[in-house]
Design a protein around this motif. Sequence first.
Motif, PDB file in Angstrom:
ATOM      1  N   SER A  12       0.856  -1.186   0.000  1.00 27.79           N
ATOM      2  CA  SER A  12       0.000   0.000   0.000  1.00 27.79           C
ATOM      3  C   SER A  12       0.890   1.232   0.000  1.00 27.79           C
ATOM      4  CB  SER A  12      -0.905   0.002   1.235  1.00 27.79           C
ATOM      5  OG  SER A  12      -0.137   0.197   2.412  1.00 27.79           O
ATOM      6  N   ASP A  13       0.299   2.397   0.122  1.00 24.67           N
ATOM      7  CA  ASP A  13       1.084   3.634   0.150  1.00 24.67           C
ATOM      8  C   ASP A  13       1.996   3.712   1.364  1.00 24.67           C
ATOM      9  OD1 ASP A  13      -0.107   4.403  -2.172  1.00 24.67           O
ATOM     10  OD2 ASP A  13      -1.512   5.817  -1.257  1.00 24.67           O
ATOM     11  N   MET A  41      -5.654  -5.460   4.569  1.00 20.71           N
ATOM     12  CA  MET A  41      -6.606  -4.555   3.932  1.00 20.71           C
ATOM     13  C   MET A  41      -7.472  -3.826   4.948  1.00 20.71           C
ATOM     14  SD  MET A  41      -5.753  -4.741   0.830  1.00 20.71           S
ATOM     15  CE  MET A  41      -7.063  -3.742   0.122  1.00 20.71           C
ATOM     16  N   GLU A  43      -6.500  -2.401   7.446  1.00 20.22           N
ATOM     17  CA  GLU A  43      -5.770  -1.230   7.917  1.00 20.22           C
ATOM     18  C   GLU A  43      -5.641  -0.144   6.854  1.00 20.22           C
ATOM     19  OE1 GLU A  43      -4.808  -0.884  11.079  1.00 20.22           O
ATOM     20  OE2 GLU A  43      -5.801  -2.817  11.425  1.00 20.22           O
ATOM     21  N   VAL A  44      -6.068  -0.419   5.630  1.00 20.11           N
ATOM     22  CA  VAL A  44      -5.988   0.575   4.559  1.00 20.11           C
ATOM     23  C   VAL A  44      -7.231   1.454   4.617  1.00 20.11           C
ATOM     24  CG1 VAL A  44      -5.767   0.957   2.081  1.00 20.11           C
ATOM     25  CG2 VAL A  44      -4.672  -1.031   3.135  1.00 20.11           C
ATOM     26  N   ASP A  45      -7.066   2.694   5.058  1.00 24.47           N
ATOM     27  CA  ASP A  45      -8.231   3.543   5.300  1.00 24.47           C
ATOM     28  C   ASP A  45      -8.344   4.721   4.344  1.00 24.47           C
ATOM     29  OD1 ASP A  45      -6.099   4.999   6.179  1.00 24.47           O
ATOM     30  OD2 ASP A  45      -6.760   5.194   8.258  1.00 24.47           O
ATOM     31  N   GLN A  48      -6.739   4.267  -2.698  1.00 23.65           N
ATOM     32  CA  GLN A  48      -5.430   4.104  -3.310  1.00 23.65           C
ATOM     33  C   GLN A  48      -5.383   2.811  -4.115  1.00 23.65           C
ATOM     34  OE1 GLN A  48      -2.372   2.511  -0.261  1.00 23.65           O
ATOM     35  NE2 GLN A  48      -3.846   3.648   1.001  1.00 23.65           N
ATOM     36  N   ILE A  50      -3.583  -0.689  -4.572  1.00 20.95           N
ATOM     37  CA  ILE A  50      -2.787  -1.661  -3.839  1.00 20.95           C
ATOM     38  C   ILE A  50      -2.043  -2.535  -4.851  1.00 20.95           C
ATOM     39  CG2 ILE A  50      -2.812  -3.509  -2.149  1.00 20.95           C
ATOM     40  CD1 ILE A  50      -3.760  -0.824  -1.048  1.00 20.95           C
ATOM     41  N   TRP A 102      -8.539   0.364  -4.516  1.00 19.16           N
ATOM     42  CA  TRP A 102      -9.173   0.211  -3.202  1.00 19.16           C
ATOM     43  C   TRP A 102      -9.785   1.504  -2.692  1.00 19.16           C
ATOM     44  CZ3 TRP A 102     -10.765  -3.624  -0.277  1.00 19.16           C
ATOM     45  CH2 TRP A 102     -11.070  -3.368   1.062  1.00 19.16           C
TER      46      TRP A 102
END
Length: 214
Positions: A12-13, A41, A43-45, A48, A50, A102
């Motif tokens: 992720s970023d 995933m 935790e990706v808020d 962006q 992936i 995402w």
Amino acid sequence: MAVLFSAVTITSDSDQAEFLVAGVPKSYADLEGWTAFESFMNEVDTEQDIKVHVAACLYGEGEVFTATPEEVAYFTIRAAQTDDFFYDHCTDAGHSDFTIPWSPKELFGMEGTTMYDKEKHPNLIGHSVNGSKELHSIEDVAKFICENGLHGDVTITYDDNTPFLNTFGIYIDRIADMDYREELLKVLIPMQKELDGTPDFEEDVPETNGMEMK
């Protein structure tokens, strides 16, 4: 017999994780339900792209079979314990890459519902090969999935028999409410880790596992 599985690197970023899955994933759907992926995933808020890199592996020789979740758990433990597990015991079966667009609020064009309401799904019924049971909380649902998913797929419906959720073993396959899913995973993932033996790769697995995963 050759068992097919893949070492996946997901980026992720702001974070990266490495884990093993069965077969050769080619999309989000192929990764959905795997504990390490769901945990990452969750935790990706922010919205962006992936990035996913897949390093396919064959364990053994002969006719190829896709690894079972139990075999993936075994390979995960072996990789954590043995630096050269991939080089000494596996054959490189190819590399591939794909991207997951995402958005926490809009997953592949499917609008999310409003914030999860605990009273929204008060009457759910779990169905499995072991029978049916009323489920009154997220904890009840997670426990039902883990206890019965070891023996077959699980279906959870509303009390009028309308489908709400179904699984592939102990892993979520389809669910009608994405906000409920987020809350359920917070309870379900720790239970799944106890059952499938998935370690925290950031702590337990050597950085490369003896195989380049970029």
